[in-house]
Scaffold this active site. Structure first.
Site, mmCIF file in Angstrom:
data_model
loop_
_atom_site.group_PDB
_atom_site.id
_atom_site.type_symbol
_atom_site.label_atom_id
_atom_site.label_comp_id
_atom_site.label_asym_id
_atom_site.label_seq_id
_atom_site.Cartn_x
_atom_site.Cartn_y
_atom_site.Cartn_z
ATOM 1 N N THR A 1 -1.085 7.389 -0.379
ATOM 2 C CA THR A 1 -2.460 7.416 -1.302
ATOM 3 C C THR A 1 -3.302 6.105 -0.910
ATOM 4 O O THR A 1 -4.644 6.134 -0.970
ATOM 5 C CB THR A 1 -2.247 7.085 -2.691
ATOM 6 N N ASP B 1 0.397 -3.486 12.333
ATOM 7 C CA ASP B 1 0.736 -3.629 10.849
ATOM 8 C C ASP B 1 1.338 -5.184 10.889
ATOM 9 O O ASP B 1 2.120 -5.632 11.213
ATOM 10 C CB ASP B 1 2.239 -2.959 10.490
ATOM 11 N N ARG C 1 0.792 -1.238 -0.039
ATOM 12 C CA ARG C 1 -0.002 -0.031 0.141
ATOM 13 C C ARG C 1 0.914 1.339 0.087
ATOM 14 O O ARG C 1 1.719 1.385 0.958
ATOM 15 C CB ARG C 1 -1.034 -0.014 1.429
ATOM 16 N N ASP D 1 4.823 -6.268 9.381
ATOM 17 C CA ASP D 1 6.279 -5.822 10.457
ATOM 18 C C ASP D 1 5.882 -7.006 11.662
ATOM 19 O O ASP D 1 6.823 -7.383 12.192
ATOM 20 C CB ASP D 1 5.749 -4.496 10.957
HETATM 21 C C1 PRP Z 1 -0.956 -4.685 4.426
HETATM 22 C C2 PRP Z 1 -1.772 -6.188 4.593
HETATM 23 C C3 PRP Z 1 -2.727 -5.987 3.137
HETATM 24 C C4 PRP Z 1 -2.902 -4.516 3.060
HETATM 25 C C5 PRP Z 1 -4.340 -4.177 3.360
HETATM 26 O O1 PRP Z 1 -0.230 -4.838 3.390
HETATM 27 O O2 PRP Z 1 -1.145 -7.343 4.509
HETATM 28 O O3 PRP Z 1 -1.866 -6.387 2.132
HETATM 29 O O4 PRP Z 1 -2.086 -3.990 3.717
HETATM 30 O O5 PRP Z 1 -4.702 -2.868 3.394
HETATM 31 P P1 PRP Z 1 -5.891 -2.430 2.190
HETATM 32 O O6 PRP Z 1 -7.037 -3.245 2.443
HETATM 33 O O7 PRP Z 1 -5.867 -0.738 2.664
HETATM 34 O O8 PRP Z 1 -5.104 -2.607 0.725
HETATM 35 P P2 PRP Z 1 1.054 -3.688 3.227
HETATM 36 O O9 PRP Z 1 0.707 -2.775 2.256
HETATM 37 O O10 PRP Z 1 1.212 -3.185 4.829
HETATM 38 O O11 PRP Z 1 2.416 -4.469 2.919
HETATM 39 P P3 PRP Z 1 3.127 -5.653 3.679
HETATM 40 O O12 PRP Z 1 2.378 -7.026 3.607
HETATM 41 O O13 PRP Z 1 4.524 -5.900 2.427
HETATM 42 O O14 PRP Z 1 3.544 -5.122 4.818
HETATM 43 N N1 URA Z 2 -2.415 -3.413 7.005
HETATM 44 C C1 URA Z 2 -2.002 -3.908 8.163
HETATM 45 O O1 URA Z 2 -1.105 -4.469 8.268
HETATM 46 N N2 URA Z 2 -2.676 -3.624 9.154
HETATM 47 C C2 URA Z 2 -4.010 -2.754 9.128
HETATM 48 O O2 URA Z 2 -4.566 -2.571 10.229
HETATM 49 C C3 URA Z 2 -4.012 -2.386 7.828
HETATM 50 C C4 URA Z 2 -3.433 -2.452 6.806
#
Ligand code: PRP
Ligand code: URA
Length: 214
Positions: free
Chosen positions: A113, A205, A109, A208
């Site tokens: 944005t 997160d 994400r 993380d």
């Molecule tokens: C997180 C999560 C989803 C997304 C959800 O990933 O694992 O993929 O956010 O958010 P959304 O419904 O608003 O799209 P992130 O973008 O943090 O990436 P990561 O898994 O690499 O930490």
């Molecule tokens: N992605 C995450 O990992 N946690 C949230 O709460 C939303 C998006």
């Protein structure tokens, strides 16, 4: 339980899932335990998400006679984790579906944005013939999930389900609007998103916490 009467959206209610979710949500839970519990909850969701898999009858000789048994009808399945956090769910799902193939789609994400950005994609060659289960622990705005579902449709996949550990109402509304054909299995429905697009109360997160990057 369904969400807003939508019979495609399944909010799972089970004491084992509730108990394990409490561990995941706790800010004091460390990386090692977090990973283990993500995997365990993923297995429990898989149990529910495979409830309607087709079976066929076979006869099995027991030490005392012949039993008519139901075995899986050999439907081909692929699981598709959304990188990164979806990777944390793979082992738990494969523990119940050991012959499933695994495709990967990399999305993050954009922090400003909140729009999903694709950075990786690798699918099994016969992906369009398989039932697909997309994995991501978090369904927040729904941007990543709706993009991943569209990728799979563009690959020719027709039978697509989604597994999430925690969903926000905003995300479920987006998937129900954009992809009303997709079944969604969610361990918990939370309250809302905060101004940064994080689920409240959520678990923080997920990526993380699974990979120990913060
Ligand atoms: C997180 C999560 C989803 C997304 C959800 O990933 O694992 O993929 O956010 O958010 P959304 O419904 O608003 O799209 P992130 O973008 O943090 O990436 P990561 O898994 O690499 O930490
Ligand atoms: N992605 C995450 O990992 N946690 C949230 O709460 C939303 C998006």
């Amino acid at each position: 339980m369904n969400y807003k009467g939508n019979d495609k959206i399944h909010i799972l209610e089970h004491p084992l899932i509730s108990h394990k979710l409490a561990i995941l949500r706790d800010e004091n839970t460390g990386t090692r335990e977090f990973r283990t519990v993500v995997s365990e909850i993923s297995s429990l969701i898989t149990y529910e998400a495979t409830r309607h898999m087709p079976t066929r009858e076979v006869e099995v000789t027991t030490p005392c006679g012949v039993a008519k048994c139901q075995v899986l009808a050999g439907k081909k399945v692929a699981i598709v984790p959304i990188l990164r956090a979806g990777l944390g769910m793979v082992d738990g799902v494969l523990s119940l579906l050991p012959t499933a193939k695994v495709g990967h789609v990399g999305l993050y994400r954009d922090p400003e944005t909140l729009e999903p950005v694709e950075y990786y994609c690798k699918m099994p060659a016969d992906i369009s013939e398989r039932d697909v289960i997309i994995l991501d622990p978090m369904l927040a705005t729904g941007g990543s999930a709706t993009a991943a579902i569209q990728f799979m449709k563009d690959y020719g996949c027709r039978n697509i389900a989604m597994m999430n550990i925690i969903a926000a109402p905003e995300g479920l509304d987006v998937i129900a609007r954009d992809h009303p054909d997709v079944e969604i299995y969610v361990a918990a429905l939370d309250d809302h998103l905060n101004e940064h697009g994080y689920i409240v109360p959520g678990l923080g997160d997920a990526g993380d916490r699974i990979f120990g990057t913060k």
